[in-house]
Structure formats: C-alpha cells, structure tokens
Design an enzyme around this catalytic site. Structure first.
Site, PDB file in Angstrom:
ATOM      1  N   ALA A  99       0.863  -1.193   0.000  1.00  0.00           N
ATOM      2  CA  ALA A  99       0.000   0.000   0.000  1.00  0.00           C
ATOM      3  C   ALA A  99       0.891   1.232   0.000  1.00  0.00           C
ATOM      4  CB  ALA A  99      -0.915   0.006   1.220  1.00  0.00           C
ATOM      5  N   LYS A 110      -3.760   3.113  -2.773  1.00  0.00           N
ATOM      6  CA  LYS A 110      -2.916   2.212  -3.543  1.00  0.00           C
ATOM      7  C   LYS A 110      -2.835   2.743  -4.979  1.00  0.00           C
ATOM      8  CE  LYS A 110      -3.305  -2.234  -3.214  1.00  0.00           C
ATOM      9  NZ  LYS A 110      -1.843  -2.310  -3.383  1.00  0.00           N
ATOM     10  N   GLU A 119      -5.612  -4.607  -8.732  1.00  0.00           N
ATOM     11  CA  GLU A 119      -5.404  -4.843  -7.287  1.00  0.00           C
ATOM     12  C   GLU A 119      -6.742  -4.820  -6.555  1.00  0.00           C
ATOM     13  OE1 GLU A 119      -0.924  -3.067  -6.545  1.00  0.00           O
ATOM     14  OE2 GLU A 119      -2.601  -1.683  -6.514  1.00  0.00           O
TER      15      GLU A 119
HETATM   16  C1  5RP Z   1       0.949  -0.677  -6.866  1.00  0.00           C
HETATM   17  C2  5RP Z   1       0.629  -0.517  -5.427  1.00  0.00           C
HETATM   18  C3  5RP Z   1       1.696  -0.914  -4.461  1.00  0.00           C
HETATM   19  O1  5RP Z   1       1.181  -1.895  -3.623  1.00  0.00           O
HETATM   20  C4  5RP Z   1       2.100   0.289  -3.670  1.00  0.00           C
HETATM   21  O2  5RP Z   1       2.525   1.296  -4.573  1.00  0.00           O
HETATM   22  C5  5RP Z   1       3.215  -0.038  -2.686  1.00  0.00           C
HETATM   23  O3  5RP Z   1       4.423  -0.274  -3.371  1.00  0.00           O
HETATM   24  P1  5RP Z   1       5.775  -0.592  -2.623  1.00  0.00           P
HETATM   25  O4  5RP Z   1       5.621  -1.925  -1.972  1.00  0.00           O
HETATM   26  O5  5RP Z   1       6.804  -0.594  -3.741  1.00  0.00           O
HETATM   27  O6  5RP Z   1       6.048   0.496  -1.625  1.00  0.00           O
HETATM   28  O7  5RP Z   1      -0.423  -0.104  -5.025  1.00  0.00           O
HETATM   29  O8  5RP Z   1      -0.095  -0.201  -7.691  1.00  0.00           O
END
Ligand code: 5RP
Length: 241
Positions: A99, A110, A119
């Site tokens: 997230a 997200k 997602e």
């Molecule tokens: C992708 C998302 C990812 O879950 C969110 O951006 C978190 O990414 P990360 O684990 O690299 O911090 O929503 O669409």
C-alpha cells in the site's frame, strides 16, 4: 574507510528495505498448502512473491497465484508459481499486497505502481487481504503524503480531469519517460493531490461516478490484516472496519 549513509544497513539496504522485507517474509509464512494466493504489485509484494516461490520449491506447497498486474504475472511465471486467472474462480483465498498509505481506520491509498484496478478486483475477490508495508506508509489522514491515483479511459480524459478537480484536487497526468503512463488495461492514471482527504469513503463514491473513471486508488474497508515492518520488528494487526 567505507562510510554508510544514515539509515542504511552495512549490506547497502535502507532501513525501509529491511522493514519491507520483514513484513513481506512474515506474510509469505502465512501461506498454507492448497491456497490460491493473490500476488500483489510493487517492491514489497515482489519480496513476498519470491518467498512464496521459494516455499513452493523447497516445501512442495501446492499454491496457485492470481496476479494483480502483468509484472506480478510475469514474475510468478518466471519463478515457477502455477498461475491462474481471476476469471477461473472469481475468488481467492488470501491476497498479499502493498500500500502507499494506510490510515487509522485501515483505509488505504494504492496505485503507486499503477495497478490499482486489478489490485482492487483481486482484493474484492479475496477472503482475506493481507497488507504488507514499511512503517512510513502509516498516516493519520489519507492523501497526506501521496496524491491519489485515479485510472481513466484515454478518450476525453481532460473532461474527467476537470470533473475530478471540481472535487477539490490538483490533477497531474502520470508520465513515464516523457510519455503518458499507460496502465496494464491501456488507460491513463491521473494523480490527484487533495493535500489530505477528510472523508475517504465519500470521496471514493464521488470519484467512481465521474464519467471516464475506471476506479480510484482508495481502498475502503478492504484490508483484513496489516503487517508492518518497524525497525527490526514486525507487527501484525487485525483490521477492524
Ligand atoms: C501498486 C501498489 C503498491 O502496492 C504500492 O505502490 C506499494 O508499493 P511498494 O511496496 O513498492 O512500496 O499499489 O499499484
């Protein structure tokens, strides 16, 4: 003498990387034989997917993966995870996903990686949505640190952007190497900076009815279990909605 940047480990990982790894590994430990697992998108999910693949190989687990993006699908396939489509069953036992922000009510933003539509579809189909984050993702109010991603169809996207601005945000068309970023669904992402969101459930509904909007990165009431890496510890929190 080698100098190590503040917050970095001696192996070059940042403190945030360590927190992500702790959370991801703990989530992967929760997977049990015979389950269908939603495979999230992003750097934290990537660690969990690798760990699930390792368990399949070393422990002989019978696991099926359902991807939340083309990238997660490709990774799952490359690592030998048997992959199936959401269409095959329309339900998933457990999804493990990251997230960008999560508030005290466990509502989330997200879509940092642009995978928000898939997602959300996989999250809604899941009996249990496990969210894995580093400690920086916890906020008192959504939108505090991040703009809210909204996926829109390309046709007439300027009109959707204007309508979104009327909801009180500044809209930026997401860009990738000088061209508009395209989601796996062939749509654009508008990053909507609200500078803090007061009523996330109401905003989610208001955005959803804007013509041209496919979905927003507001995930309301979908997190079931939150796993947070904090320094060298990991906390597991059951989310009450
Ligand atoms: C992708 C998302 C990812 O879950 C969110 O951006 C978190 O990414 P990360 O684990 O690299 O911090 O929503 O669409």
């Amino acid at each position: 003498m080698m100098r190590i940047a503040a917050g970095a480990m001696s192996d070059g990982r940042s403190a945030t990387d360590v927190e992500k790894e702790l959370a991801a590994r703990r989530a992967a430990e929760m997977v049990t034989d015979g389950q269908s697992i939603g495979l999230g998108t992003g750097s934290t999910s990537l660690i969990a997917i690798k760990e699930i693949a390792r368990r399949i190989t070393q422990e002989g687990l019978n696991i099926r993966g359902v991807a939340t993006s083309d990238a997660s699908y490709a990774l799952g396939m490359r690592l030998g995870i048997p992959m199936e489509s959401l269409n095959d069953f329309c339900r998933v036992d457990v999804t493990i996903d990251g997230a960008d922000e999560i508030d005290p009510q466990f509502n989330m933003i997200k879509g940092g990686g642009g995978a928000l539509v898939r997602e959300k579809l996989v999250a809604i189909a899941s009996d249990r949505e496990v969210i894995i984050i580093d400690s920086s993702k916890r906020v008192s109010r959504l939108g505090e640190k991040r703009a809210l991603p909204v996926e829109v169809v390309k046709f007439g996207w300027h009109c959707a952007a204007k309508r979104l601005e009327q909801l009180g945000c500044r809209v930026t068309l997401r860009d990738s190497a000088g061209r508009p970023f395209e989601s796996d669904n062939g749509n654009y992402i508008l990053d909507c900076d609200f500078g803090g969101i007061n009523d996330a459930p109401a905003l989610e509904k208001a955005i959803k009815v804007v013509p041209g909007v496919v979905d927003s990165g507001l995930f309301i009431g979908l997190a079931a279990t939150l796993i947070v890496g904090t320094d060298d510890r990991v906390a597991i929190i059951e989310c009450k909605h």
